[in-house]
Design a protein around this motif. Structure first.
Motif, PDB file in Angstrom:
ATOM      1  N   VAL A 229     -17.557 -27.148  28.054  1.00  0.00           N
ATOM      2  CA  VAL A 229     -18.708 -27.734  28.756  1.00  0.00           C
ATOM      3  C   VAL A 229     -18.672 -27.391  30.238  1.00  0.00           C
ATOM      4  N   SER A 230     -17.479 -27.470  30.845  1.00  0.00           N
ATOM      5  CA  SER A 230     -17.372 -27.200  32.281  1.00  0.00           C
ATOM      6  C   SER A 230     -17.683 -25.751  32.608  1.00  0.00           C
ATOM      7  N   VAL A 231     -17.277 -24.839  31.729  1.00  0.00           N
ATOM      8  CA  VAL A 231     -17.525 -23.420  31.965  1.00  0.00           C
ATOM      9  C   VAL A 231     -19.001 -23.063  31.736  1.00  0.00           C
ATOM     10  N   CYS A 232     -19.564 -23.643  30.706  1.00  0.00           N
ATOM     11  CA  CYS A 232     -20.926 -23.243  30.308  1.00  0.00           C
ATOM     12  C   CYS A 232     -22.039 -24.047  30.972  1.00  0.00           C
ATOM     13  N   PHE A 233     -21.772 -25.317  31.274  1.00  0.00           N
ATOM     14  CA  PHE A 233     -22.877 -26.172  31.700  1.00  0.00           C
ATOM     15  C   PHE A 233     -22.657 -26.880  33.037  1.00  0.00           C
ATOM     16  N   TYR A 234     -21.480 -27.434  33.246  1.00  0.00           N
ATOM     17  CA  TYR A 234     -21.299 -28.292  34.420  1.00  0.00           C
ATOM     18  C   TYR A 234     -19.940 -28.036  35.026  1.00  0.00           C
ATOM     19  N   ALA A 235     -19.877 -27.114  35.981  1.00  0.00           N
ATOM     20  CA  ALA A 235     -18.614 -26.654  36.561  1.00  0.00           C
ATOM     21  C   ALA A 235     -17.772 -27.749  37.220  1.00  0.00           C
ATOM     22  N   PRO A 236     -18.368 -28.772  37.900  1.00  0.00           N
ATOM     23  CA  PRO A 236     -17.529 -29.769  38.585  1.00  0.00           C
ATOM     24  C   PRO A 236     -16.500 -30.461  37.692  1.00  0.00           C
ATOM     25  N   ILE A 237     -16.776 -30.595  36.390  1.00  0.00           N
ATOM     26  CA  ILE A 237     -15.796 -31.297  35.570  1.00  0.00           C
ATOM     27  C   ILE A 237     -14.606 -30.411  35.239  1.00  0.00           C
ATOM     28  N   SER A 238     -14.614 -29.160  35.740  1.00  0.00           N
ATOM     29  CA  SER A 238     -13.438 -28.310  35.540  1.00  0.00           C
ATOM     30  C   SER A 238     -12.217 -28.910  36.231  1.00  0.00           C
ATOM     31  N   LEU A 239     -12.425 -29.634  37.362  1.00  0.00           N
ATOM     32  CA  LEU A 239     -11.310 -30.296  38.038  1.00  0.00           C
ATOM     33  C   LEU A 239     -10.687 -31.352  37.131  1.00  0.00           C
ATOM     34  N   PHE A 240     -11.540 -32.072  36.432  1.00  0.00           N
ATOM     35  CA  PHE A 240     -11.066 -33.058  35.468  1.00  0.00           C
ATOM     36  C   PHE A 240     -10.292 -32.368  34.344  1.00  0.00           C
ATOM     37  N   THR A 241     -10.795 -31.218  33.910  1.00  0.00           N
ATOM     38  CA  THR A 241     -10.129 -30.468  32.846  1.00  0.00           C
ATOM     39  C   THR A 241      -8.740 -30.015  33.273  1.00  0.00           C
ATOM     40  N   PHE A 242      -8.622 -29.492  34.503  1.00  0.00           N
ATOM     41  CA  PHE A 242      -7.320 -29.061  35.010  1.00  0.00           C
ATOM     42  C   PHE A 242      -6.335 -30.231  35.045  1.00  0.00           C
ATOM     43  N   ALA A 243      -6.819 -31.388  35.494  1.00  0.00           N
ATOM     44  CA  ALA A 243      -5.950 -32.565  35.556  1.00  0.00           C
ATOM     45  C   ALA A 243      -5.496 -32.974  34.157  1.00  0.00           C
ATOM     46  N   LEU A 244      -6.430 -32.971  33.209  1.00  0.00           N
ATOM     47  CA  LEU A 244      -6.098 -33.360  31.844  1.00  0.00           C
ATOM     48  C   LEU A 244      -5.094 -32.387  31.225  1.00  0.00           C
ATOM     49  N   ILE A 245      -5.286 -31.106  31.473  1.00  0.00           N
ATOM     50  CA  ILE A 245      -4.348 -30.099  30.957  1.00  0.00           C
ATOM     51  C   ILE A 245      -2.964 -30.295  31.579  1.00  0.00           C
ATOM     52  N   GLY A 246      -2.923 -30.481  32.893  1.00  0.00           N
ATOM     53  CA  GLY A 246      -1.649 -30.660  33.575  1.00  0.00           C
ATOM     54  C   GLY A 246      -0.900 -31.887  33.089  1.00  0.00           C
ATOM     55  N   VAL A 247      -1.614 -33.001  32.936  1.00  0.00           N
ATOM     56  CA  VAL A 247      -0.994 -34.239  32.456  1.00  0.00           C
ATOM     57  C   VAL A 247      -0.464 -34.060  31.039  1.00  0.00           C
ATOM     58  N   TRP A 248      -1.277 -33.465  30.191  1.00  0.00           N
ATOM     59  CA  TRP A 248      -0.891 -33.329  28.784  1.00  0.00           C
ATOM     60  C   TRP A 248       0.264 -32.345  28.601  1.00  0.00           C
ATOM     61  N   LEU A 249       0.250 -31.242  29.334  1.00  0.00           N
ATOM     62  CA  LEU A 249       1.354 -30.287  29.233  1.00  0.00           C
ATOM     63  C   LEU A 249       2.660 -30.896  29.736  1.00  0.00           C
ATOM     64  N   THR A 250       2.567 -31.693  30.797  1.00  0.00           N
ATOM     65  CA  THR A 250       3.770 -32.364  31.299  1.00  0.00           C
ATOM     66  C   THR A 250       4.297 -33.355  30.277  1.00  0.00           C
ATOM     67  N   LEU A 252       3.921 -33.178  27.000  1.00  0.00           N
ATOM     68  CA  LEU A 252       4.536 -32.415  25.914  1.00  0.00           C
ATOM     69  C   LEU A 252       5.893 -31.849  26.341  1.00  0.00           C
ATOM     70  N   LEU A 253       5.963 -31.356  27.585  1.00  0.00           N
ATOM     71  CA  LEU A 253       7.226 -30.839  28.099  1.00  0.00           C
ATOM     72  C   LEU A 253       8.287 -31.939  28.141  1.00  0.00           C
ATOM     73  N   ALA A 254       7.885 -33.127  28.566  1.00  0.00           N
ATOM     74  CA  ALA A 254       8.828 -34.240  28.661  1.00  0.00           C
ATOM     75  C   ALA A 254       9.421 -34.584  27.303  1.00  0.00           C
ATOM     76  N   GLN A 255       8.618 -34.447  26.262  1.00  0.00           N
ATOM     77  CA  GLN A 255       9.136 -34.721  24.920  1.00  0.00           C
ATOM     78  C   GLN A 255      10.167 -33.681  24.491  1.00  0.00           C
ATOM     79  N   ARG A 256      10.017 -32.472  25.002  1.00  0.00           N
ATOM     80  CA  ARG A 256      10.927 -31.379  24.611  1.00  0.00           C
ATOM     81  C   ARG A 256      12.242 -31.405  25.376  1.00  0.00           C
ATOM     82  N   ILE A 257      12.240 -31.960  26.574  1.00  0.00           N
ATOM     83  CA  ILE A 257      13.456 -31.905  27.404  1.00  0.00           C
ATOM     84  C   ILE A 257      13.994 -33.306  27.685  1.00  0.00           C
ATOM     85  N   ARG A 258      13.825 -34.197  26.745  1.00  0.00           N
ATOM     86  CA  ARG A 258      14.316 -35.562  26.918  1.00  0.00           C
ATOM     87  C   ARG A 258      15.815 -35.631  27.165  1.00  0.00           C
ATOM     88  N   CYS A 259      16.509 -34.611  26.727  1.00  0.00           N
ATOM     89  CA  CYS A 259      17.966 -34.608  26.858  1.00  0.00           C
ATOM     90  C   CYS A 259      18.430 -34.641  28.319  1.00  0.00           C
TER      91      CYS A 259
END
Length: 332
Positions: A229-250, A252-259
Motif C-alpha cells: 500500500v505504501s509503495v503503490c498508494f500512500y508513501a508516508p506510511i512507508s515510515l510505519f512499515t520500516f518501523a514495523l519491519i525493524g521491530v519484528w526482525l529484532t 525474531l532475532l531475539a528469539q534466536r539468540i536467547r542464549c
C-alpha cells in the motif's frame, strides 16, 4: 495465552532481555551518530553522510521497539501475578517508576547542562522544556511512557467491562494511531502527541505476548500488505512499515539468540538499561562539547564516545543503586 501460562512461574523472559539489550545499544549509538546530523546539539560538529545514514536507520525503529518491549513486559508480568487491582494503585506505581526519575533527571541532570552550557535560558527552559515537556531532550520518552501506561489501563478496563475480546484494545489503538497520523501535532504538551503515536507499539507488544501464535502469522502478512500500500498508494506510511519491519526482525532475532542472556555482563547491562538511558545523553553532549573539535577520525571518535558514555552511565547506575537511591532510576 497458553505460552504465558506455561512461563508463569519464571521471573524473566530471555527474549525480552535480548531486545532490551539490543535496544539500549541502539539508543546510545543513535544519540552518538545523531551528533553528525543537522539535528545534533553541538553546532561545531561537522556533518557526516555515513553517520547520518546510520542515524536514520536506527531512528526508523529503535524507539517503537523500546515501547513494544514495554508492552510485552507488562503482559508477561500480568500473566505471572495479579497486580494493579485499582487504577490509582497502577498510577502510583508508574508515577514512582517513571515520573520521579523524569523530574529528578530533568531538574538536576538535563537542565544544569542545557542552561549552564548556554543552550537554553533558565526560566523558559524550566517552564517549556521541563514542566510542559516540550524540550526535555531524551526524557520525552519517560513522560510519554507514563502516559501510555495510563491510556492502556483505561482501554483495557473499558474492554473488560464491556466483555469484549482483548484484541479490541488493538483495534482502539490503531484508530488512535491513525487519528494522530492524520490530525496530530496539536497536543505537544506533556507528550500527549507522542503518547498517541507510541501507544500503538506498546499495545502491539502487549498483544504479541497475549496472542503469540497468531501474531507469528498476522504481523508478517501485515508488513507485506502495508508495504504494498505504501509503495503503490500512500508513501508516508512507508515510515510505519520500516518501523514495523525493524521491530519484528529484532523480535525474531531475539528469539534466536536467547542464549546470550546466560552471559553475566549482558544481564547486568539489561538490569541497568533504564539507568543507562537516563544518564547517557548528557555525557555524550559533554564529550562532544569539550573534545569534539579534536576528532582525528570521526568514526573512531564516535566509537570512543559510544563506549565511554555507555560505560560511565553503567557505573553511575550501579553507584546509584549501591547508595540506596534506586528510586531515582525507577526501582523500588
Amino acid at each position: 495465552m497458553l505460552e504465558i501460562k506455561v512461563k508463569k512461574q519464571t521471573s524473566r523472559m530471555s527474549e525480552l532481555d535480548v531486545m532490551k539489550f539490543i535496544g539500549i545499544i541502539l539508543v546510545v549509538a543513535g544519540h552518538v551518530t545523531r551528533m553528525y546530523t543537522p539535528q545534533g546539539l553541538i553546532p561545531t560538529i561537522e556533518h557526516n553522510n555515513v553517520l547520518e545514514f546510520i542515524t536514520n536507520v536506527i531512528y526508523s525503529f529503535h524507539m517503537p521497539m523500546f515501547v513494544f518491549v514495554s508492552g510485552m513486559t507488562l503482559a508477561f508480568v500480568s500473566a505471572r501475578k495479579s497486580s494493579y487491582h485499582t487504577f490509582w494503585t497502577f498510577v502510583r506505581n508508574k508515577a514512582k517508576r517513571l515520573m520521579i526519575p523524569y523530574f529528578v533527571f530533568a531538574l538536576f541532570w538535563v537542565l544544569p547542562f542545557m542552561v549552564g552550557y548556554g543552550f537554553r535560558d533558565f526560566k523558559t527552559y524550566l517552564l517549556n522544556g521541563i514542566i510542559l515537556s516540550l524540550d526535555c531532550r531524551h526524557l520525552w520518552y519517560v513522560w510519554m511512557l507514563f502516559n501510555v501506561f495510563i491510556l492502556f489501563y483505561i482501554l483495557r478496563t473499558i474492554v473488560e467491562r464491556l466483555h469484549l475480546p482483548q484484541y479490541c484494545i488493538m483495534i482502539a489503538s490503531l484508530l488512535l494511531y491513525v487519528g494522530e497520523a492524520i490530525g496530530g501535532g496539536k497536543l505537544p504538551y506533556f507528550q500527549i502527541d507522542s503518547m498517541l503515536e507510541y501507544q500503538f507499539w506498546f499495545i502491539l507488544g502487549y498483544m504479541t505476548m497475549i496472542y503469540r501464535q497468531e501474531t507469528r502469522i498476522i504481523i508478517p502478512i501485515s508488513i507485506i500488505i502495508i508495504g504494498v500500500v505504501s509503495v503503490c498508494f500512500y508513501a508516508p506510511i512507508s515510515l510505519f512499515t520500516f518501523a514495523l519491519i525493524g521491530v519484528w526482525l529484532t523480535y525474531l532475532l531475539a528469539q534466536r539468540i536467547r542464549c546470550i542472556t546466560e552471559n553475566k555482563t549482558i544481564n547486568k547491562i539489561v538490569m541497568n538499561s533504564f539507568g543507562i538511558y537516563l544518564f547517557h545523553p548528557i555525557i555524550i553532549y559533554a564529550l562532544y562539547y569539550h573534545f569534539g573539535k579534536y576528532q582525528p577520525n570521526e568514526y573512531l571518535f564516535a566509537l570512543g564516545v559510544l563506549i565511554t558514555s555507555f560505560t560511565i552511565s553503567y557505573f553511575l547506575t550501579e553507584i546509584t543503586r549501591k547508595v540506596k537511591l534506586q528510586i531515582l532510576i525507577g526501582e523500588k
